[in-house]
Scaffold this motif. Sequence first.
Motif, PDB file in Angstrom:
ATOM      1  N   PRO A 102       0.836  -1.203   0.000  1.00 52.05           N
ATOM      2  CA  PRO A 102       0.000   0.000   0.000  1.00 52.05           C
ATOM      3  C   PRO A 102       0.870   1.252   0.000  1.00 52.05           C
ATOM      4  CG  PRO A 102      -0.789  -1.565   1.619  1.00 52.05           C
ATOM      5  CD  PRO A 102       0.525  -2.096   1.122  1.00 52.05           C
ATOM      6  N   THR A 103       0.548   2.172  -0.855  1.00 51.27           N
ATOM      7  CA  THR A 103       1.394   3.350  -1.004  1.00 51.27           C
ATOM      8  C   THR A 103       0.591   4.496  -1.578  1.00 51.27           C
ATOM      9  OG1 THR A 103       3.383   4.200  -2.091  1.00 51.27           O
ATOM     10  CG2 THR A 103       2.108   2.607  -3.318  1.00 51.27           C
ATOM     11  N   TRP A 104       1.148   5.681  -1.480  1.00 49.58           N
ATOM     12  CA  TRP A 104       0.583   6.801  -2.203  1.00 49.58           C
ATOM     13  C   TRP A 104       0.873   6.597  -3.673  1.00 49.58           C
ATOM     14  CZ3 TRP A 104      -2.404   9.807   0.689  1.00 49.58           C
ATOM     15  CH2 TRP A 104      -2.196   9.792   2.066  1.00 49.58           C
ATOM     16  N   ILE A 106     -13.530   5.752   6.075  1.00 49.81           N
ATOM     17  CA  ILE A 106     -12.239   6.409   6.320  1.00 49.81           C
ATOM     18  C   ILE A 106     -12.509   7.554   7.279  1.00 49.81           C
ATOM     19  CG2 ILE A 106     -10.298   7.687   5.339  1.00 49.81           C
ATOM     20  CD1 ILE A 106     -10.980   6.675   2.656  1.00 49.81           C
ATOM     21  N   THR A 110      -2.843  12.275  12.530  1.00 50.36           N
ATOM     22  CA  THR A 110      -1.643  11.926  11.765  1.00 50.36           C
ATOM     23  C   THR A 110      -1.943  11.504  10.326  1.00 50.36           C
ATOM     24  OG1 THR A 110      -1.803   9.690  12.612  1.00 50.36           O
ATOM     25  CG2 THR A 110      -0.346  11.215  13.785  1.00 50.36           C
ATOM     26  N   GLY A 111      -3.182  11.335   9.996  1.00 57.78           N
ATOM     27  CA  GLY A 111      -3.469  10.888   8.629  1.00 57.78           C
ATOM     28  C   GLY A 111      -4.903  10.408   8.528  1.00 57.78           C
ATOM     29  N   TYR A 112      -5.071   9.187   8.051  1.00 58.40           N
ATOM     30  CA  TYR A 112      -6.405   8.628   7.916  1.00 58.40           C
ATOM     31  C   TYR A 112      -6.417   7.222   8.485  1.00 58.40           C
ATOM     32  CZ  TYR A 112      -7.557  12.378   4.654  1.00 58.40           C
ATOM     33  OH  TYR A 112      -7.787  13.595   4.084  1.00 58.40           O
ATOM     34  N   ASP A 113      -7.492   6.873   9.197  1.00 57.09           N
ATOM     35  CA  ASP A 113      -7.761   5.493   9.566  1.00 57.09           C
ATOM     36  C   ASP A 113      -8.805   4.961   8.609  1.00 57.09           C
ATOM     37  OD1 ASP A 113      -6.048   5.118  11.591  1.00 57.09           O
ATOM     38  OD2 ASP A 113      -7.513   5.455  13.209  1.00 57.09           O
ATOM     39  N   THR A 114      -8.702   3.691   8.297  1.00 59.20           N
ATOM     40  CA  THR A 114      -9.738   3.097   7.450  1.00 59.20           C
ATOM     41  C   THR A 114     -10.278   1.849   8.123  1.00 59.20           C
ATOM     42  OG1 THR A 114      -8.169   1.698   6.263  1.00 59.20           O
ATOM     43  CG2 THR A 114      -8.565   3.882   5.348  1.00 59.20           C
ATOM     44  N   SER A 115     -11.478   1.473   7.770  1.00 62.77           N
ATOM     45  CA  SER A 115     -12.025   0.214   8.262  1.00 62.77           C
ATOM     46  C   SER A 115     -11.219  -0.935   7.655  1.00 62.77           C
ATOM     47  CB  SER A 115     -13.500   0.087   7.875  1.00 62.77           C
ATOM     48  OG  SER A 115     -13.646   0.187   6.466  1.00 62.77           O
ATOM     49  N   TRP A 145     -11.947  -1.565   4.139  1.00 66.76           N
ATOM     50  CA  TRP A 145     -11.918  -0.425   3.212  1.00 66.76           C
ATOM     51  C   TRP A 145     -11.512  -0.919   1.817  1.00 66.76           C
ATOM     52  CZ3 TRP A 145     -13.745   3.792   1.612  1.00 66.76           C
ATOM     53  CH2 TRP A 145     -13.073   4.571   0.675  1.00 66.76           C
ATOM     54  N   GLY A 146     -12.270  -0.534   0.826  1.00 62.50           N
ATOM     55  CA  GLY A 146     -12.053  -1.094  -0.508  1.00 62.50           C
ATOM     56  C   GLY A 146     -11.833  -0.060  -1.591  1.00 62.50           C
ATOM     57  N   GLY A 147     -11.170   1.045  -1.229  1.00 58.76           N
ATOM     58  CA  GLY A 147     -10.793   1.968  -2.306  1.00 58.76           C
ATOM     59  C   GLY A 147      -9.959   1.222  -3.327  1.00 58.76           C
ATOM     60  N   GLU A 160     -13.327  21.019   5.818  1.00 55.91           N
ATOM     61  CA  GLU A 160     -12.614  19.740   5.827  1.00 55.91           C
ATOM     62  C   GLU A 160     -13.628  18.601   5.816  1.00 55.91           C
ATOM     63  OE1 GLU A 160      -9.545  19.620   5.498  1.00 55.91           O
ATOM     64  OE2 GLU A 160      -8.554  21.303   6.483  1.00 55.91           O
ATOM     65  N   PHE A 167     -15.648   9.561   5.898  1.00 55.16           N
ATOM     66  CA  PHE A 167     -16.285   9.083   4.668  1.00 55.16           C
ATOM     67  C   PHE A 167     -16.896   7.714   4.987  1.00 55.16           C
ATOM     68  CE2 PHE A 167     -13.853  11.892   1.710  1.00 55.16           C
ATOM     69  CZ  PHE A 167     -12.863  12.329   2.585  1.00 55.16           C
ATOM     70  N   SER A 215      -4.966  -0.503   6.171  1.00 56.29           N
ATOM     71  CA  SER A 215      -5.842  -0.099   7.255  1.00 56.29           C
ATOM     72  C   SER A 215      -5.525   1.318   7.694  1.00 56.29           C
ATOM     73  CB  SER A 215      -5.696  -1.057   8.422  1.00 56.29           C
ATOM     74  OG  SER A 215      -4.341  -1.122   8.817  1.00 56.29           O
ATOM     75  N   ALA A 258      -0.163  10.130   6.687  1.00 54.17           N
ATOM     76  CA  ALA A 258      -0.369  11.313   5.852  1.00 54.17           C
ATOM     77  C   ALA A 258       0.956  12.030   5.697  1.00 54.17           C
ATOM     78  CB  ALA A 258      -1.372  12.240   6.492  1.00 54.17           C
TER      79      ALA A 258
END
Lengths: 344, 360
Positions: free
Chosen positions: A199-201, A259, A264-269, A272-274, A331, A335, B21, B25
């Motif tokens: 997983p990456t940007w 999400i 610090t960023g984002y947490d996802t379930s 999460w299926g993006g 902001e 989601f 998960s 950022a």
Amino acid sequence: MQHAKLIVGLVLTLIGVSLVFGFLPGEAQYSQAGQGTASREARVEYVEKRNYTYFLSQSFLLRNPSNSTVVDLVYMWLPVNASSQFVSLLETSIEPLYRKKGEEGALILVYNVSLPRGETMWLNATLQVTVEKYRLLMENIPWLNYSQVEKNTGGKRYWAVENQTYVSIAQSIGLNARDPVEACSSIGKWILARLDYQPTWRKGAEHALITRGGRLIVSGDCEEVADVFVTLARILGIRSRVVHGLYLLEDKDVVTMWIRRTETGYDTSDNWGGHAWPQIYVPKAGWVDVELLEGGTVKIGDFSQYHVKYGFEEKSFLGSTMLYCQAMFLETDSFYFTFRRVKS
Amino acid sequence: MRHAGKTLTIIVVISLTMASSTLPAKPQLNYLVGLNMEVVFMDNGVARVTLKQHPFDAAGRSLISNTEVVERVIGEEDSIISLVLLFFTTDPSKASYVVHAHSKLDPEEQVLCNTGTPGVMERFDGAVTLTLDILLNTTSSLIPLGGDVYQIVVTDYFTLTDPRSWLDVMDFRFMGSVRLLNFSLDPSWAKPPSVATPARLQWLNMNEADAPDNYVLTLQIPGVILSTTPLRLRAEVSGARFSNATSSLQVGVRNTGGDEGVFTVVLLEEGFEQARKISLKPGAEAWVRFPVHAPDGGELVVKVFGGGEQLDEQRLTVNVEKSTETRLPLLSAIGLILMVIGGFTILLYLDERLKRLQSP
């Protein structure tokens, strides 16, 4: 008894003639290694086609981070009406100001939202989404014509079609392919054989290909897989694009994925299926989905009901800006997407 | 960072991955950027583009005195140049331009910008400015209409690609012998210009909905030289092989010129035109395959293109190869033996019968 020799001779001769002319290759059988003559008809057929319908509730938590009331335009992306997907908006929590079509057909609701300082509000929309699960049989598919190749197979920010490493890889994989579907299958196998899923940007094809231990590795997640695929396909003159959307990782009647913004960023379930996946344009069939990350095999025109399309990326030089829900000054902190499967 | 503006917004990527998960950022400097663009159309088809940027925070406060933010804006010159070029072309890599003045902070400049208050255009002092000279004849924006009249389509790349972004001010000026003949907008319901004179068109865009996606100008520009790509690529069809086992045609192409290039091999048959791209170094040869749909005896035409020009053409007929490797199967051999024995038996019979007839 005298005629016995004549009868025997005639019988033997007839048997001999039938054996010789029955087993020697005839004019109609230009066989090479026993394959026979291949069919020449371009053929596209649905082997399987079935609709799956969901009620989708998408909810977004907006927050005003400033010290004064903000009046802002809020943009909410909806799943797109496209091949193998049919979408209708059932309701939305507030009336949108207008609807906007994005550059590549994305459907966006634009809301005018006023929020006092520090306050939050939920913005919701409910839709009916029908996804067509399908499996295609494709034979003798022609390559694109000259003008389509010239117009639709160039490079973009994330698709490094002029990178010489990619050019040599594409040509070694695909020049000998008989048709574009065979070429894409080879590309998919090549990627899967070298994929290090991380997983990456999004970094684009240029940076997704790395050398490790003297071996080329495709490093990244679904976006890198899609970008590398599209790059290799375009080098071979195959029109290809990326689809952005959601993937239902759970086969349940109700699936909720989310999400949330954190400090610090984002947490996802966990579910999460993006997701992003490639499509290829196949003459006589149109846009055909390609999935390399479902079941560990290359699936071309073998599309499951778990994909929901939000937008396409083909012509925009800098790529997709699909963000589900964003404003300029407000902001988006959360989601939420809930899919309720409709029994058919 | 959210480098936005009534303008561009760098995407805050929401994990598009399937299995992650938590994703870290990137450190963010939250600021927006007001963007004003001035385009001066000059003789010979040069567009001098000046972009003025003014950073501000979500509350609408100027950040022009924030050194870190300003350095960040200045440091993004390369990506800003690409964005500016995308106003004029679909492929920035093919556009010719000269940086007339690199990004720098100019305290004397001013930027107009809507910071969130509806209907209000605020005036900020100070701007990071960047000026480019773009040769329009190397862009996709310039469409010749005949003589020295051209249609020029300037695309607000921000509003086109990111619905939250737009240019606050677009200011077109026409200098020297350049004459404005006509203009229109896309979409047609976009806001008309605030200033419309023969020498200037200016749009003040309060929000994304107001801002046109495309500004379509009809200009008389003397002295534009429409450059054509010199034909340097050379290639020929070096061979063709039809395989009936796979109903496919293999076409060999050889780069006979001195330049490496991308060539397109086109196969024409009744009802189908197919093309394949191939990259070849000088002297190199490669083969590509096509599925053949034409019947036996059908006519095929193979063409090779490079640099937009046709370089070679060959006509072929679909000829079925007869296998040269056909082996006599065992049964066929037995059949031959039986034919010989049968024939010999018949000859014996005929011989005996002849002798019997000749005997007294």
